[in-house]
Design an enzyme around this catalytic site. Structure first.
Site, PDB file in Angstrom:
ATOM      1  CB  CYS A  99     -39.620  -5.277 -94.821  1.00  0.00           C
ATOM      2  SG  CYS A  99     -38.810  -3.749 -95.344  1.00  0.00           S
ATOM      3  CB  VAL A 100     -39.901 -10.292 -92.815  1.00  0.00           C
ATOM      4  CG1 VAL A 100     -39.005 -10.630 -91.627  1.00  0.00           C
ATOM      5  CG2 VAL A 100     -40.777 -11.495 -93.169  1.00  0.00           C
TER       6      VAL A 100
END
Length: 390
Positions: A171-172
């Site tokens: 997700c980052v």
């Protein structure tokens, strides 16, 4: 999963190097950086209301006759109204093994990636031959050659285009990918750089797995792709043949790893593919440590939380958004753009922050001179901050 212990993070353990806040000189707020010229998302055509998916996902993950109370609770509390899936929902039961799921990721991912990249370049007034660097991120499938290499020939990128495929950031990666684009353009101000993210989360759903983590993933994640075009120098990419970009500048970035948290978030990779790991302690890590690191980063640039007018926060889920808001003391509406994205398309992993940025720009570009912060968290456990100025 609920009996896992949240690691104790030691913030002031002795280290052989000075901490970042002491080792770096503050960047003046007026410092010029690469400018974002365009952001474009692409969503699969298979769109479903959340309640349309609850039953079919239960059929995929749970044995016949199993209690579905937890399934219904997580679907109802996920903050998601609709999602887009790479395939029609009825096809998932026939995927079989990991190989077939990954083949579907390659096929659908190439189409969505091309759509997003073509749209972003068109919005920026550029062609594929103008791209000097292509950063590609995905956590939901694997391919060698990677999707960016396959798209290069398919779309007409130059043979000498620099490519940087990223895997493992999860997700980052939307924020981290933008940060690496910034790093490149600061050193190569005449270049045009593109970040492309493709996440087909539905193809990682584990059939026959009734664990809480798999049910949460089945309630929360959606599919999509996004492309961001950035240009160095004055925002024209140094060519002088196109109008300078009018989007925000990337002023500074910051990465942070949280020691001892490696087991909180990620994949367990086995014969059936990517089995999700989502520990219930993640919001506590965010609530206990994230705000301090973010404030320290802003202070290096003579800013405070109150100076940020636009928040572009990865919508990890309602509990993550609440933890971010509480740790920073934000107003009730500060993360509304993240909640709108979560409701409309679910958590699309690395694509989500770019989807939110696209939405912010589409509704009304923030006033010139105002500040924004794009932020995300992911496996490691880690966070990435990108300071923007319109």
């Amino acid at each position: 999963m609920d009996d896992m212990r949240v690691p104790v993070i030691v913030e002031h353990a002795p280290a052989p190097f000075a901490p970042p806040s002491a080792a770096r000189r503050p960047t003046p707020p007026s410092a010029a950086g690469p400018r974002i010229a365009a952001v474009r998302c692409a969503l699969p055509p298979h769109r479903y209301a959340q309640d349309e998916l609850t039953g079919p996902i239960g059929d995929l993950c749970l044995p016949s006759g199993a209690d579905r109370a937890l399934l219904h609770r997580v679907h109802a509390s996920a903050g998601v109204r609709t999602r887009h899936l790479a395939l029609p929902i009825e096809r998932y039961a026939r995927l079989g093994d990991f190989g077939r799921s990954n083949d579907a990721w390659i096929e659908a991912g190439l189409d969505l990636g091309e759509e997003a990249l073509s749209g972003a370049l068109r919005e920026a007034g550029l062609t594929p031959a103008d791209v000097d660097l292509l950063v590609f991120a995905s956590i939901t499938g694997v391919a060698t050659p990677s999707l960016d290499a396959r798209l290069a020939g398919r779309m007409g990128l130059r043979p000498d285009v620099k490519r940087l495929p990223l895997f493992g950031l999860g997700c980052v990666a939307g924020a981290a990918g933008l940060a690496r684009v910034h790093d490149h353009l600061r050193g190569h101000p005449d270049d045009t750089a593109v970040l492309l993210t493709v996440e087909l989360c539905s193809l990682t759903l584990q059939r026959g797995d009734g664990s809480r983590a798999n049910l949460v993933a089945g309630a929360l994640f959606g599919d999509g792709a996004a492309a961001l075009v950035a240009r160095g120098g004055d925002g024209s990419g140094g060519s002088g043949t196109v109008e300078p970009a009018t989007g925000p500048r990337v002023v500074a970035t910051r990465s942070h790893l949280y020691p001892g948290t490696e087991q909180l978030l990620g994949w367990e990779i086995g014969a059936t593919g990517f089995r999700v790991v989502i520990d219930a302690g993640v919001p506590d890590i965010v609530r206990g440590h994230f705000g301090r690191h973010l404030r320290a980063f802003l202070a290096e640039h003579e800013l405070t939380v109150d100076d940020i007018g636009t928040w572009i926060c990865h919508p990890g889920g309602p509990r993550i958004l609440s933890a971010v808001s509480e740790s920073l003391g934000l107003s009730d509406d500060a993360l509304d753009s993240s909640r709108r994205s979560l409701a409309a398309v679910g958590n699309m992993s690395s694509v989500s922050v770019l989807h939110i940025l696209e939405g912010v720009r589409a509704r009304r570009e923030p006033e010139p001179g105002t500040w924004g912060l794009l932020l995300a968290m992911g496996p490691g456990f880690c966070s990435e901050l990108v300071l923007l100025r319109w």
